[in-house]
Design an enzyme around this catalytic site. Structure first.
Site, PDB file in Angstrom:
ATOM      1  N   ASP A 303      21.707   7.824  22.392  1.00  0.00           N
ATOM      2  CA  ASP A 303      22.893   8.458  22.959  1.00  0.00           C
ATOM      3  C   ASP A 303      24.063   8.344  21.989  1.00  0.00           C
ATOM      4  O   ASP A 303      24.270   7.308  21.359  1.00  0.00           O
ATOM      5  CB  ASP A 303      23.231   7.778  24.289  1.00  0.00           C
ATOM      6  CG  ASP A 303      24.255   8.541  25.095  1.00  0.00           C
ATOM      7  OD1 ASP A 303      24.033   9.735  25.348  1.00  0.00           O
ATOM      8  OD2 ASP A 303      25.272   7.938  25.471  1.00  0.00           O
ATOM      9  N   GLU A 350      20.853  12.394  19.997  1.00  0.00           N
ATOM     10  CA  GLU A 350      21.747  13.094  20.919  1.00  0.00           C
ATOM     11  C   GLU A 350      22.974  13.511  20.113  1.00  0.00           C
ATOM     12  O   GLU A 350      23.870  12.713  19.853  1.00  0.00           O
ATOM     13  CB  GLU A 350      22.122  12.178  22.087  1.00  0.00           C
ATOM     14  CG  GLU A 350      22.892  12.877  23.198  1.00  0.00           C
ATOM     15  CD  GLU A 350      24.393  12.875  22.962  1.00  0.00           C
ATOM     16  OE1 GLU A 350      24.932  13.950  22.606  1.00  0.00           O
ATOM     17  OE2 GLU A 350      25.017  11.819  23.117  1.00  0.00           O
ATOM     18  N   ASP A 403      24.189  14.967  32.511  1.00  0.00           N
ATOM     19  CA  ASP A 403      25.642  15.124  32.593  1.00  0.00           C
ATOM     20  C   ASP A 403      26.072  16.542  32.961  1.00  0.00           C
ATOM     21  O   ASP A 403      27.277  16.808  33.047  1.00  0.00           O
ATOM     22  CB  ASP A 403      26.292  14.760  31.250  1.00  0.00           C
ATOM     23  CG  ASP A 403      26.368  13.267  31.024  1.00  0.00           C
ATOM     24  OD1 ASP A 403      26.407  12.511  32.009  1.00  0.00           O
ATOM     25  OD2 ASP A 403      26.375  12.844  29.854  1.00  0.00           O
TER      26      ASP A 403
END
Length: 521
Positions: A303, A350, A403
């Site tokens: 991430d 990511e 998200d």
């Protein structure tokens, strides 16, 4: 082992906590094994999850703000598996009535704590209890500090560690020794819970490999300030040496998610301190962290990958992330060193948000695939990197992420421009304005794209709306709660997805399916 990132395949994104089951939250037991069967029946090659660490209600139970970067969440321990381990009896695991659609963390925590207390009582009667826990501690030495952290949090009524008395806050040797002795009766059950979690996870991973399903984990770049990791390793973070509080915190500048940016508040690493001893400890900590995560999963999604190129540092006194500054991250040498230490890593970068040429160059030099989100594709710009015809083969395409809106939720969202919705429909040769089939149309685009790997959120496979969304960034309440009822994981859905997966050449790989679980370090 077959690298899932280097061949044409697909999988599903579903957090462990979203699995169906009678105990109010998904866990590592029978429902997880049944979901692996569903993946196999639907022709999928992998299962992507979210972080699996303990959660904190003060941070909305976000898996990205865990009190430990190493521990597993006791809430995910399976009561049914405790029965097979002779630690609880069938009549003792009968839960109260829980919703099959959402997680009630407060009630579930009380329920699980009662079961785990029973399991601990019975475990202490076993003749081999000391041998089992000693072996676990040998392979996972971090768990002693984590268990002590949990015990101290209870002693000091959940105050953050940087508000504890100075001698324990600064980890004075005498204070630590006294605390370990005084709190042993609380420390031991915490270690036991971690032993249960990792033993159950090992069973889950072995079953996944037997079914030729690869697990994709999720590794947040940052850790929570009030965590065992920061308390134990204060020198590797940008903290005030007197108070222990951060001098600068993590976040991102203003973007399409927020006009004031996102001030996450996590402490930052001391990547460029110039102190060799600190850099050695920081890189060793990251090695241990990565090694543990590759014990749990075959591939890791890192991430906020761009933070390894340069990261946004915000003065801790700032209320928003507007007035931050870019500072250099560890870059390519870090990953090359980790790759050498671990003997190879399978990584998804990511790379969403503000991606500069330097970030793209780091990703490409390392050969890591980036993420392509179809819901971001339809703004009218023919050069949009997320449009299907612009997607590179060495990438992972998603309909959406945890998200975002769900696919159907996006199409029904009045804040999304109608021109974007019409453009998305045209890409699948549809001229209607119907939201009901949009998830299938977006999945069609994802599976037909050039990307080696396609990942589909379970909500999009099922065509659910935004009432089933996992997270709204910047909002603390009512996130991380959605659960998938068991009846939706049915043969009809599996057959439909299998057919589409086969049509676009993404059926599960049938070679090298005897890969072994790597040994514990």
């Amino acid at each position: 082992m077959v690298n899932i990132l280097q061949q044409r395949s697909s999988g599903i994104l579903l957090p462990i906590f979203s699995l169906p089951g009678p105990h109010g939250i998904g866990d590592l037991g029978p429902s997880a094994l049944r979901f692996i069967d569903f993946l196999k029946d639907s022709g999928q090659s992998c299962w992507q999850i979210l972080p699996i660490g303990p959660v904190n209600p003060l941070f909305g139970n976000s898996p990205y703000m865990s009190p430990s970067a190493f521990a597993g969440s006791p809430l995910l321990i399976s009561p049914e598996t405790l029965i097979t381990q002779d630690l609880v009896r069938p009549e003792e695991i009968k839960p109260p009535e829980f919703s099959e659609y959402s997680v009630d963390y407060g009630r579930i925590t009380r329920h699980k704590n009662q079961l785990l207390a029973l399991a601990w009582q019975r475990f202490q009667r076993r003749a081999d209890r000391s041998e089992l826990l000693s072996a676990f501690i040998h392979h996972h030495p971090w768990c002693i500090d984590y268990a002590l952290f949990v015990a101290l949090k209870e002693r000091y009524r959940d105050q953050p560690w940087y508000e504890w008395p100075e001698e324990i806050r600064k980890r004075g040797p005498e204070a630590l020794t006294q605390a370990k002795t005084a709190l042993k009766e609380r420390i031991d059950p915490v270690v036991f819970n971690q032993y249960l979690f990792f033993s159950q996870w090992q069973q889950l991973r072995e079953y996944a490999q037997q079914q030729d399903i690869r697990l994709i984990g999720d590794l947040p770049i940052y850790v929570a300030l009030d965590s065992a990791d920061v308390w134990v390793n204060q020198e590797i973070f940008q903290l005030d040496p007197i108070t222990g509080t951060p001098t600068d915190v993590a976040g991102v500048p203003p973007d399409y998610f927020s006009v004031t940016g996102q001030r996450w508040g996590n402490p930052l690493y001391r990547w460029t301190t110039g102190d060799t001893a600190i850099q050695t400890k920081l890189w060793d900590w990251w090695e241990h962290r990565l090694r543990l995560n590759f014990l749990l999963a075959d591939t890791l999604r890192i991430d906020h990958f761009r933070g390894f190129s340069a990261y946004w540092a915000v003065d801790a006194m700032e209320e928003t992330a507007i007035n931050g500054r870019w500072l250099p991250g560890p870059g390519q040498p870090f990953f090359e060193e980790m790759d050498q230490r671990l003997g190879g890593m399978s990584i998804i970068a990511e790379d969403l948000g503000l991606i500069t040429p330097e970030v793209a160059r780091l990703r490409d030099n390392l050969g890591y695939p980036g993420m392509k989100i179809l819901l971001f594709a339809f703004d009218g710009n023919p050069q949009n990197a997320y449009l299907p015809y612009n997607i590179e083969k060495n990438s992972v395409v998603y309909t959406g992420t945890h998200d975002n809106d769900t696919a159907v939720g996006w199409f029904l969202n009045p804040e999304v421009a109608s021109a974007s919705k019409q453009r998305a429909k045209r890409f699948v040769n549809r001229l209607d304005d119907q939201a009901g089939s949009f998830h299938q149309e977006l999945i069609h685009l994802a599976l037909s794209s050039p990307a080696n790997l396609a990942i589909l959120p379970m909500q999009d496979v099922l065509g659910f709306g935004n009432d089933c969304r996992l997270n709204v960034p910047g909002v603390l309440a009512n996130n991380w709660q959605w659960r998938c009822a068991g009846r939706y994981l049915n043969p009809e859905t599996a057959a439909w997805l299998h057919d589409l997966t086969e049509l676009f050449g993404r059926l599960r790989p049938l070679v090298d399916c005897q890969a072994q679980v790597p040994p514990e370090p």
